[in-house]
Motif scaffolding. Structure first.
Motif, short mmCIF file in Angstrom:
data_model
loop_
_atom_site.label_atom_id
_atom_site.label_comp_id
_atom_site.label_asym_id
_atom_site.label_seq_id
_atom_site.Cartn_x
_atom_site.Cartn_y
_atom_site.Cartn_z
N PRO A 1 0.83 -1.22 0.00
CA PRO A 1 0.00 0.00 0.00
C PRO A 1 0.86 1.26 0.00
O PRO A 1 1.90 1.31 0.65
CB PRO A 1 -0.81 -0.12 1.29
N MET A 2 0.43 2.24 -0.78
CA MET A 2 1.21 3.47 -0.91
C MET A 2 0.47 4.67 -0.34
O MET A 2 1.05 5.49 0.35
CB MET A 2 1.52 3.71 -2.39
N TRP A 3 -0.82 4.79 -0.67
CA TRP A 3 -1.59 5.96 -0.29
C TRP A 3 -2.85 5.54 0.45
O TRP A 3 -3.37 4.45 0.25
CB TRP A 3 -1.98 6.77 -1.52
N LEU A 4 -3.36 6.43 1.27
CA LEU A 4 -4.65 6.20 1.92
C LEU A 4 -5.75 6.53 0.92
O LEU A 4 -5.63 7.50 0.16
CB LEU A 4 -4.78 7.08 3.15
N PRO A 5 -6.84 5.76 0.90
CA PRO A 5 -7.91 6.01 -0.07
C PRO A 5 -8.44 7.45 -0.04
O PRO A 5 -8.70 8.02 -1.10
CB PRO A 5 -9.00 5.02 0.34
N GLU A 6 -8.55 8.04 1.13
CA GLU A 6 -9.08 9.41 1.20
C GLU A 6 -8.14 10.43 0.56
O GLU A 6 -8.57 11.50 0.13
CB GLU A 6 -9.43 9.81 2.63
N GLU A 7 -6.85 10.13 0.46
CA GLU A 7 -5.90 11.03 -0.19
C GLU A 7 -6.13 11.12 -1.70
O GLU A 7 -5.68 12.07 -2.33
CB GLU A 7 -4.47 10.56 0.03
N LEU A 8 -6.82 10.14 -2.26
CA LEU A 8 -6.97 10.05 -3.71
C LEU A 8 -8.34 10.49 -4.20
O LEU A 8 -8.63 10.43 -5.39
CB LEU A 8 -6.70 8.61 -4.16
N ARG A 9 -9.17 10.99 -3.29
CA ARG A 9 -10.49 11.49 -3.68
C ARG A 9 -10.35 12.79 -4.47
O ARG A 9 -9.43 13.58 -4.24
CB ARG A 9 -11.35 11.73 -2.44
N GLU A 10 -11.30 13.00 -5.37
CA GLU A 10 -11.26 14.22 -6.20
C GLU A 10 -11.24 15.49 -5.37
O GLU A 10 -10.48 16.42 -5.68
CB GLU A 10 -12.47 14.24 -7.14
N ASP A 11 -12.04 15.55 -4.31
CA ASP A 11 -12.09 16.77 -3.51
C ASP A 11 -10.75 17.04 -2.82
O ASP A 11 -10.41 18.20 -2.57
CB ASP A 11 -13.23 16.73 -2.50
N ARG A 12 -9.97 16.02 -2.52
CA ARG A 12 -8.66 16.20 -1.90
C ARG A 12 -7.60 16.59 -2.93
O ARG A 12 -6.62 17.27 -2.60
CB ARG A 12 -8.22 14.92 -1.18
N LEU A 13 -7.76 16.16 -4.17
CA LEU A 13 -6.78 16.44 -5.23
C LEU A 13 -7.03 17.77 -5.94
O LEU A 13 -6.14 18.33 -6.56
CB LEU A 13 -6.79 15.31 -6.26
N ARG A 14 -8.25 18.27 -5.83
CA ARG A 14 -8.67 19.46 -6.60
C ARG A 14 -7.72 20.65 -6.40
O ARG A 14 -7.32 21.30 -7.37
CB ARG A 14 -10.09 19.84 -6.23
N HIS A 15 -7.33 20.95 -5.18
CA HIS A 15 -6.46 22.10 -4.92
C HIS A 15 -5.13 21.96 -5.64
O HIS A 15 -4.65 22.92 -6.26
CB HIS A 15 -6.25 22.27 -3.41
N ASP A 16 -4.52 20.78 -5.56
CA ASP A 16 -3.22 20.57 -6.21
C ASP A 16 -3.32 20.63 -7.73
O ASP A 16 -2.43 21.15 -8.40
CB ASP A 16 -2.61 19.24 -5.79
N VAL A 17 -4.42 20.11 -8.28
CA VAL A 17 -4.63 20.19 -9.73
C VAL A 17 -4.82 21.65 -10.12
O VAL A 17 -4.22 22.14 -11.07
CB VAL A 17 -5.83 19.32 -10.18
N GLU A 18 -5.63 22.37 -9.35
CA GLU A 18 -5.88 23.79 -9.63
C GLU A 18 -4.59 24.61 -9.52
O GLU A 18 -4.39 25.57 -10.27
CB GLU A 18 -6.94 24.33 -8.67
N ALA A 19 -3.70 24.21 -8.61
CA ALA A 19 -2.42 24.91 -8.44
C ALA A 19 -1.40 24.53 -9.51
O ALA A 19 -0.28 25.06 -9.51
CB ALA A 19 -1.85 24.60 -7.05
N GLY A 20 -1.77 23.62 -10.42
CA GLY A 20 -0.87 23.27 -11.52
C GLY A 20 0.18 22.24 -11.17
O GLY A 20 1.17 22.10 -11.89
#
Length: 94
Positions: A34-53
Motif C-alpha cells: 500500500p502506498m496511499w490512503l484512499p481518502e488522499e486520492l479522492r477528487e475533492d482532496r486532489l482538486r487544490h493541487d490540480v488547480e495549483a498546476g
C-alpha cells in the motif's frame, strides 16, 4: 506507439487524475505494497493541487496513461530542503 506527451492536468480532469491514482493504489494493495490512503486520492482532496498546476498527465496515442505531482518545494515532507534548486515528484502512477 506514435505519440507520447506529458502535460499539465486541467481542473476538469481531476477525476481522471484520481482514477489513475486509485487504479495504481488498487494494484499496489494487491501486491501487499500500500502506498496511499484512499481518502488522499479522492477528487475533492486532489482538486487544490490540480488547480495549483502541480499534477501532470501522461498521454500515449491520445489515451491517458499516467499522472504525477511535481512541485518545486515540499514543506510537508522535506522542510529542510531549500526551495531554490530543488524539485519533487510525488504520486507517480501509470
Amino acid at each position: 506507439m506514435t505519440g507520447v506527451s506529458i502535460r499539465q492536468a486541467a481542473l476538469h480532469e481531476v477525476g481522471e487524475v484520481s482514477a489513475i491514482l486509485r487504479d495504481a493504489e488498487a494494484w499496489l494493495q494487491g501486491e501487499g505494497l500500500p502506498m496511499w490512503l484512499p481518502e488522499e486520492l479522492r477528487e475533492d482532496r486532489l482538486r487544490h493541487d490540480v488547480e495549483a498546476g502541480m499534477h501532470y498527465l501522461a498521454v500515449v496515442d491520445g489515451d491517458l496513461a499516467g499522472t504525477l505531482r511535481f512541485q518545486l518545494e515540499d514543506e510537508e515532507y522535506w522542510p529542510d530542503v531549500p526551495a531554490p534548486g530543488s524539485a519533487f515528484v510525488h504520486r507517480l502512477a501509470v
